[in-house]
Design an enzyme around this catalytic site. Structure first.
Site, short mmCIF file in Angstrom:
data_model
loop_
_atom_site.label_atom_id
_atom_site.label_comp_id
_atom_site.label_asym_id
_atom_site.label_seq_id
_atom_site.Cartn_x
_atom_site.Cartn_y
_atom_site.Cartn_z
N ASP A 78 0.91 -1.18 -0.15
CA ASP A 78 0.05 -0.06 -0.09
C ASP A 78 0.71 1.16 0.16
O ASP A 78 0.41 2.51 -0.07
CB ASP A 78 -1.14 0.14 1.35
CG ASP A 78 -0.38 -0.05 2.33
OD1 ASP A 78 1.01 -0.29 2.60
OD2 ASP A 78 -1.05 -0.11 3.49
N SER A 79 2.02 0.93 -0.11
CA SER A 79 3.20 2.18 -0.30
C SER A 79 2.91 2.92 -1.43
O SER A 79 3.36 3.98 -2.10
CB SER A 79 4.62 1.73 -0.14
OG SER A 79 4.69 0.60 -0.94
N ASP A 82 -1.02 -5.94 -0.39
CA ASP A 82 -1.33 -5.53 1.07
C ASP A 82 -3.04 -5.42 1.13
O ASP A 82 -3.64 -4.99 -0.06
CB ASP A 82 -0.89 -4.00 1.03
CG ASP A 82 0.29 -4.16 1.95
OD1 ASP A 82 0.44 -4.99 2.86
OD2 ASP A 82 1.09 -3.11 2.00
N LYS A 97 -1.32 -9.38 2.60
CA LYS A 97 -0.39 -9.03 3.92
C LYS A 97 -1.36 -7.97 4.49
O LYS A 97 -2.26 -7.23 3.93
CB LYS A 97 0.81 -8.34 3.42
CG LYS A 97 1.69 -7.72 4.87
CD LYS A 97 3.03 -7.40 4.48
CE LYS A 97 3.21 -6.10 3.89
NZ LYS A 97 2.55 -4.94 4.41
N GLU A 123 -1.64 -5.52 8.42
CA GLU A 123 -0.84 -5.18 9.67
C GLU A 123 -1.37 -5.33 10.73
O GLU A 123 -3.00 -5.08 10.97
CB GLU A 123 -1.04 -3.57 9.39
CG GLU A 123 0.00 -3.20 8.00
CD GLU A 123 0.10 -1.74 8.15
OE1 GLU A 123 -0.14 -0.86 8.96
OE2 GLU A 123 0.98 -1.12 6.91
N GLU A 151 8.99 -4.17 10.59
CA GLU A 151 9.25 -2.87 10.19
C GLU A 151 9.84 -1.99 11.13
O GLU A 151 9.33 -1.73 12.39
CB GLU A 151 8.19 -2.19 9.35
CG GLU A 151 8.66 -0.78 8.74
CD GLU A 151 7.56 -0.24 7.72
OE1 GLU A 151 6.67 -1.00 7.38
OE2 GLU A 151 7.64 0.79 7.23
O1 KIV Z 1 3.51 -1.16 1.58
C1 KIV Z 1 4.48 -1.60 1.58
O2 KIV Z 1 5.63 -1.12 0.86
C2 KIV Z 1 5.11 -2.27 2.85
C3 KIV Z 1 6.45 -2.48 3.15
C4 KIV Z 1 7.16 -1.17 3.42
C5 KIV Z 1 6.86 -3.74 3.90
O3 KIV Z 1 4.30 -2.66 3.52
#
Ligand code: KIV
Length: 273
Positions: A53-54, A92, A122, A124, A191
């Site tokens: 989600d970056s 994510d 993924k 959180e 992280e």
């Molecule tokens: O969204 C992302 O890029 C991440 C990484 C920093 C692990 O969750």
């Protein structure tokens, strides 16, 4: 055991990541959000591609990861999947797509798997999202956990500083990591936490522990592709190693193109019909 050449061509699966941890082979992971770059990093031999989600930051220009939607994550996931043959692709679950209740989490994860064709999700958090993780796993969807600095909670933390320096938070992180393993997650991202703590977690867990800003004791490492390639230049945390200056290469190429267009040098005869 198969040879390296055979191994390098083999599709990466969650099972294969477990085998890599068992034999002490480090796992490489990078983010990607589009077809072309996913294809390049897959062909370069990356083990895991995270459609993170970056994307909210580096693709959409948002200050945080919070605004990106489930539809947008699916769009990025679908694009990445088209370019990938070998790497395991993880998408994510974005902010707001799983915190409401476990059924919402399951529905979001199912949409990601069905519509993007990715191979895992993924998520959180630790004990707070236990039921959601259980629900998603019960549908046969592989789950990667994410502990430590969890950017979707930035408004609660109020800072991107290193997490779990204090004993109480470190204890909770260890307990959460063990819980995620017990529930059946296939890996956990840690992280921005102290290296000693991350090493301890990696030693105590049997599933792979992938670090970002968590030192060299993890079973693998992940970076945001735009950061490590030097596309995103405004971000220089201590943990980031820059492998290229792609922004510099692009600026130079575009400047030369502009010059050639303005001077009439481009296109020349051999570039015309
Ligand atoms: O969204 C992302 O890029 C991440 C990484 C920093 C692990 O969750």
């Amino acid at each position: 055991m198969s040879t390296n050449t055979t191994d390098n061509a083999r599709k990466v699966t969650t099972r294969r990541l477990a085998e890599m941890k068992q034999r002490g082979e480090k796992i490489s992971m990078l983010t990607a959000y589009d077809y072309s770059s996913a294809k390049i990093i897959d062909q370069a031999g990356i083990d895991v591609i995270l459609v993170g989600d970056s994307a909210s930051n580096v693709m959409a220009g948002n200050v945080t990861t919070l605004p990106i939607t489930l539809d947008q994550m699916i769009y990025h996931g679908k694009s990445v999947m088209k370019g990938v043959n070998r790497a395991l692709v993880v998408v994510d679950l974005p902010f707001g797509s799983y915190q409401g209740n476990p059924m919402e989490a399951l529905a979001s994860a199912i949409r990601i798997m069905k519509e993007s064709h990715a191979e895992a999700v993924k998520i959180e958090g630790g004990s707070e999202i236990r039921e959601s993780v259980e629900r998603i796993l019960s549908a046969g969807i592989p789950v990667m956990g994410h502990l430590g600095l969890t950017p979707q909670s930035i408004n609660k933390f109020g800072t991107y500083a290193v997490r779990a320096r204090e004993e109480e938070e470190a204890r909770k992180l260890i307990a959460d990591a063990k819980l995620l393993e017990e529930l059946g997650c296939f890996a956990v991202v840690l992280e921005k936490i102290p290296a000693d703590l991350a090493r301890k977690v990696a030693e105590e867990l049997t599933i792979p522990v992938i670090g970002i800003g968590a030192g060299g004791g993890c079973d693998g490492q992940v970076l945001v592709m735009h950061d490590m390639l030097g596309i995103n230049q405004g971000f220089s945390p201590r943990f980031l190693r820059r492998y290229a200056d792609v922004a510099g290469v692009m600026t130079d190429a575009v400047s030369r193109y502009i010059e050639d267009v303005k001077s009439g040098d481009f296109p020349n005869e051999s570039e015309s019909y």
